[in-house]
Write a protein that holds these residues in place. Structure first.
Motif, PDB file in Angstrom:
ATOM      1  N   LEU A   1       0.827  -1.202   0.000  1.00  0.00           N
ATOM      2  CA  LEU A   1       0.000   0.000   0.000  1.00  0.00           C
ATOM      3  C   LEU A   1       0.865   1.258   0.000  1.00  0.00           C
ATOM      4  O   LEU A   1       0.629   2.189  -0.783  1.00  0.00           O
ATOM      5  CB  LEU A   1      -0.919  -0.004   1.228  1.00  0.00           C
ATOM      6  N   ILE A   2       1.877   1.296   0.862  1.00  0.00           N
ATOM      7  CA  ILE A   2       2.771   2.460   0.910  1.00  0.00           C
ATOM      8  C   ILE A   2       3.495   2.617  -0.423  1.00  0.00           C
ATOM      9  O   ILE A   2       3.650   3.729  -0.934  1.00  0.00           O
ATOM     10  CB  ILE A   2       3.774   2.323   2.076  1.00  0.00           C
TER      11      ILE A   2
ATOM     12  N   THR B   1      -4.407  -0.401 -16.119  1.00  0.00           N
ATOM     13  CA  THR B   1      -3.032  -0.701 -15.727  1.00  0.00           C
ATOM     14  C   THR B   1      -2.932  -1.049 -14.239  1.00  0.00           C
ATOM     15  O   THR B   1      -1.855  -1.396 -13.761  1.00  0.00           O
ATOM     16  CB  THR B   1      -2.117   0.499 -16.018  1.00  0.00           C
ATOM     17  N   LEU B   2      -4.044  -0.951 -13.521  1.00  0.00           N
ATOM     18  CA  LEU B   2      -4.054  -1.221 -12.086  1.00  0.00           C
ATOM     19  C   LEU B   2      -4.505  -2.645 -11.798  1.00  0.00           C
ATOM     20  O   LEU B   2      -5.289  -3.231 -12.552  1.00  0.00           O
ATOM     21  CB  LEU B   2      -5.003  -0.249 -11.367  1.00  0.00           C
ATOM     22  N   THR B   3      -4.037  -3.197 -10.700  1.00  0.00           N
ATOM     23  CA  THR B   3      -4.530  -4.492 -10.239  1.00  0.00           C
ATOM     24  C   THR B   3      -5.884  -4.274  -9.552  1.00  0.00           C
ATOM     25  O   THR B   3      -6.300  -3.142  -9.294  1.00  0.00           O
ATOM     26  CB  THR B   3      -3.557  -5.134  -9.246  1.00  0.00           C
ATOM     27  N   ASP B   4      -6.561  -5.358  -9.228  1.00  0.00           N
ATOM     28  CA  ASP B   4      -7.858  -5.250  -8.549  1.00  0.00           C
ATOM     29  C   ASP B   4      -7.715  -4.555  -7.199  1.00  0.00           C
ATOM     30  O   ASP B   4      -8.561  -3.733  -6.821  1.00  0.00           O
ATOM     31  CB  ASP B   4      -8.476  -6.643  -8.352  1.00  0.00           C
ATOM     32  N   VAL B   5      -6.651  -4.874  -6.473  1.00  0.00           N
ATOM     33  CA  VAL B   5      -6.419  -4.242  -5.168  1.00  0.00           C
ATOM     34  C   VAL B   5      -6.173  -2.746  -5.336  1.00  0.00           C
ATOM     35  O   VAL B   5      -6.709  -1.913  -4.588  1.00  0.00           O
ATOM     36  CB  VAL B   5      -5.217  -4.910  -4.451  1.00  0.00           C
TER      37      VAL B   5
ATOM     38  N   LYS C   1     -10.401   3.970  -5.602  1.00  0.00           N
ATOM     39  CA  LYS C   1     -11.770   4.383  -5.275  1.00  0.00           C
ATOM     40  C   LYS C   1     -11.814   5.076  -3.909  1.00  0.00           C
ATOM     41  O   LYS C   1     -12.507   6.078  -3.726  1.00  0.00           O
ATOM     42  CB  LYS C   1     -12.704   3.177  -5.294  1.00  0.00           C
ATOM     43  N   ASP C   2     -11.068   4.518  -2.942  1.00  0.00           N
ATOM     44  CA  ASP C   2     -11.016   5.139  -1.611  1.00  0.00           C
ATOM     45  C   ASP C   2     -10.379   6.518  -1.679  1.00  0.00           C
ATOM     46  O   ASP C   2     -10.842   7.466  -1.038  1.00  0.00           O
ATOM     47  CB  ASP C   2     -10.234   4.249  -0.641  1.00  0.00           C
TER      48      ASP C   2
END
Length: 453
Positions: free
Chosen positions: A227-228, A247-251, A257-258
């Motif tokens: 995350l960091i 280009t982003l993963t699901d996580v 979104k957050d």
């Protein structure tokens, strides 16, 4: 008065608190290494760049020779920071001088990044695909608007002009420590920390929220280091450019979104593609708290007669001023209020200190008065401190009253016993009465019981 409970640590304090294994994992990303370099104090940056191509340990005395006599304290701060972030490791051996060695992962990746440059995992999307991208001014306005909606929701969900899209689970993460709720029937109330949080500047609030988001990520199945790493990676994106969400993963999509709920990024949808646009809030994450706290346009004028004029259309500003002043009326571009004893006492009871209110008024002073020294009249600040000190005149101490002693000897002995324990608060020899601190109640009880026997 209650002490300030919220400490707005910057992003790199969060990085420094990670375990050694997760730090080493972070340093495998060259952009993280550059972000660390950006955040360091000036002297620490100098040390990193001068030692970057030196293999093997470096003796402490060698670094000390670079420092002038008046820079010893800055030298110590720089070295401590590098050790906290595991950029340098300190080796202390008996009868030998201390040595420092570069973290090999950090050293190798920063060397490559400086020599070859870095390539982000995604490039901005071409303009023929993305249409109607917001201007930088519109993007800044969007970020401010989203952040104000969040803060209004924090004060009271009924005050928000439109509901936020933040999920209830995420809102609990963001509001942890800022709200308290006795049961489901009663609405949540701001805690002392919550009132203090509202008076912070936007950058300090952002650091606090990001810190809470990171510290609770493992409960949501996310890895702290990942995350960091992603947040710091976002800080190297260009403000106002569009980046493809594919280009982003699901996580990472869930994280985006957050972040969009808080105004850190803006999401847009095209006919076939969707993209996110970073705002200044997210691109400043890799900058230290001190560097990012640039002065914003103020809006508050405080007069010597304790009147407050706030040149703002923001409902949030009105609610924040209401925390410590009496709002008298509100015009389309002007909020008029007054600071009085009753409004300040209410603020003090909610855990807000006079110094926090004064700092808020100084940081948000209107440009016409911001250059004055002081920007808030001294008679106002002095009176606020005096009203706060009024609440400290009486100190509450839990205690017990003892009377009806069987004899003068027992009374005198009880006084001596309580005095030896440092628990005697008051005595009346004539009526044989004493008041003793509640903390030594058990000892007093045993003492009196033994004398009755």
């Amino acid at each position: 008065m209650p002490q300030v409970k919220i400490v707005a640590r910057n992003f790199m304090d969060m990085v420094a608190s990670l375990p050694a294994m997760k730090l080493d994992k972070l340093y495998e990303n060259s952009f993280i290494c550059e972000a660390i370099l950006r955040s360091l104090p000036p002297l620490a940056k100098k040390y990193v760049l001068q030692l970057l191509y030196i293999d093997g340990p470096v003796v402490a005395s060698w670094l000390e020779e670079w420092v002038l006599a008046d820079g010893v304290s800055k030298h110590r701060v720089a070295i401590d920071r590098l050790i906290q972030l595991r950029v340098l490791t300190e080796n202390l051996e008996r009868k030998k001088e201390a040595t420092y060695r570069f973290n090999p992962t950090f050293q190798r990746n920063l060397q490559n990044h400086i020599a070859q440059g870095g390539i982000l995992p995604r490039e901005p999307m071409p303009s023929n695909i993305t249409v109607r991208l917001p201007s930088l001014e519109d993007l800044d306005a969007y970020a401010v608007e989203q952040w104000e909606f969040f803060l209004l929701h924090l004060i009271s969900s009924t005050e928000a002009e439109k509901s936020t899209n933040i999920s209830s689970s995420m809102m609990k993460v963001f509001q942890r420590g800022l709200l308290s709720q006795k049961d489901d029937k009663e609405p949540p109330r701001l805690t002392e920390s919550g009132f203090q949080f509202l008076l912070m500047d936007t950058n300090a609030q952002l650091w606090y929220i990001v810190r809470e988001y990171i510290s609770n990520c493992e409960e949501r199945g996310l890895d702290t280091a990942d995350l960091i790493s992603f947040l710091l990676e976002l800080s190297f994106h260009v403000t106002g450019e569009a980046y493809n969400s594919n280009t982003l993963t699901d996580v990472q999509r869930n994280i985006i979104k957050d972040l969009a709920d808080l105004g850190l990024v803006k999401l847009q949808q095209g006919r076939k593609e969707s993209w996110f646009i970073p705002t200044k809030l997210v691109t400043n994450l890799s900058i230290s708290l001190a560097d990012s706290s640039s002065r914003k346009q103020g809006f508050v004028v405080v007069e010597t007669n304790f009147r407050v004029y706030a040149y703002s259309q923001s409902k949030l500003h009105c609610e924040i001023l209401r925390l410590f002043s009496r709002i008298e009326y509100q015009l389309p571009n002007l909020i008029v209020g007054a600071i009085n004893k009753e409004s300040l006492y209410k603020a003090f009871q909610n855990g807000i200190a006079a110094e926090q209110i004064i700092l808020f008024l100084q940081q948000n002073a209107h440009p016409r008065v911001a250059e004055r020294i002081p920007s808030v009249p001294e008679n106002v600040t002095d009176q606020m401190r005096l009203w706060e000190s009024d609440l400290n005149r009486v100190e509450m101490t839990p205690a017990h009253l003892y009377d009806e002693f069987p004899s003068r000897d027992v009374f005198d002995s009880a006084c001596d016993f309580a005095r030896e324990y440092g628990g005697l608060l008051w005595e009346n020899s004539k009526k044989m009465r004493i008041v003793v601190k509640a903390e030594i109640f058990t000892q007093m009880k045993e003492f009196l019981r033994s004398h009755k026997q």
